[in-house]
Design a protein around this motif. Structure first.
Motif, mmCIF file in Angstrom:
data_model
loop_
_atom_site.group_PDB
_atom_site.id
_atom_site.type_symbol
_atom_site.label_atom_id
_atom_site.label_comp_id
_atom_site.label_asym_id
_atom_site.label_seq_id
_atom_site.Cartn_x
_atom_site.Cartn_y
_atom_site.Cartn_z
ATOM 1 N N GLY A 63 121.339 -68.235 -13.075
ATOM 2 C CA GLY A 63 121.079 -68.030 -14.623
ATOM 3 C C GLY A 63 121.135 -67.017 -15.777
ATOM 4 O O GLY A 63 121.426 -67.287 -16.562
ATOM 5 N N PHE A 64 122.212 -66.458 -15.300
ATOM 6 C CA PHE A 64 122.602 -65.591 -16.040
ATOM 7 C C PHE A 64 124.177 -65.652 -16.319
ATOM 8 O O PHE A 64 124.804 -65.697 -15.535
ATOM 9 C CB PHE A 64 122.177 -63.718 -15.780
ATOM 10 N N SER A 65 124.496 -65.109 -17.695
ATOM 11 C CA SER A 65 125.776 -65.038 -17.880
ATOM 12 C C SER A 65 126.313 -63.413 -18.080
ATOM 13 O O SER A 65 125.828 -61.921 -18.655
ATOM 14 C CB SER A 65 126.446 -65.715 -19.159
ATOM 15 N N ILE A 66 127.785 -62.511 -16.885
ATOM 16 C CA ILE A 66 127.323 -61.865 -16.375
ATOM 17 C C ILE A 66 128.869 -61.581 -17.288
ATOM 18 O O ILE A 66 129.814 -61.534 -16.682
ATOM 19 C CB ILE A 66 126.706 -61.318 -14.706
ATOM 20 N N GLU A 67 129.246 -60.253 -18.246
ATOM 21 C CA GLU A 67 130.290 -59.913 -18.104
ATOM 22 C C GLU A 67 130.879 -58.684 -18.054
ATOM 23 O O GLU A 67 129.926 -57.602 -18.194
ATOM 24 C CB GLU A 67 131.006 -59.875 -20.322
ATOM 25 N N ALA A 68 132.392 -58.700 -17.100
ATOM 26 C CA ALA A 68 132.112 -56.993 -17.280
ATOM 27 C C ALA A 68 133.590 -56.846 -17.829
ATOM 28 O O ALA A 68 134.830 -57.540 -17.929
ATOM 29 C CB ALA A 68 132.356 -57.186 -15.794
#
Length: 127
Positions: free
Chosen positions: A108-113
């Protein structure tokens, strides 16, 4: 080349970007604001971005201009319309960096690296 890996079911990895070698602007220490500023470099790789930031002042406040293109392009014209917002004769710094970015949706999270190279900087003024 080093890799960063996300620990997700997507199995996404992120390659480290290659350092860019700035070829212009090199001199003079002052540039006109009413002309596009051509920032050029060598290096870069498919799948990475060249990020150019110009940090200066505008009417007493700080102003940061940011532009980006695929790093393999080797050139980024900073539009004069953006440069005209900088105070005439004020000091500014041009920064360039290469970056690899990846976004993964997980739980449910959008994670950007993001992995970035060392920053090159050029102190200058704009007329």
């Amino acid at each position: 080349m080093a890799h960063f890996s996300f620990f997700s079911s997507a199995g996404t990895s992120l390659a480290s970007p290659v350092n860019l070698t700035l070829t212009a602007p090199i001199g003079p220490p002052s540039f006109p604001r009413n002309t596009d500023l051509s920032v050029t470099w060598t290096g870069g790789a498919t799948g990475t971005r060249a990020l150019v930031f110009i940090s200066g002042n505008a009417a007493g406040d700080s102003l940061n201009i940011s532009c980006q293109v695929p790093s393999e392009a080797g050139v980024l014209p900073v539009p004069s319309s953006a440069l005209m917002m900088l105070d005439a004769g004020g000091t500014a710094t041009i920064f360039i960096v290469a970056a690899s970015n990846r976004t993964v949706d997980a739980g449910g999270f959008s994670i950007e690296a993001s992995l970035e190279t060392n920053v090159q900087q050029i102190p200058t003024t704009f007329d």
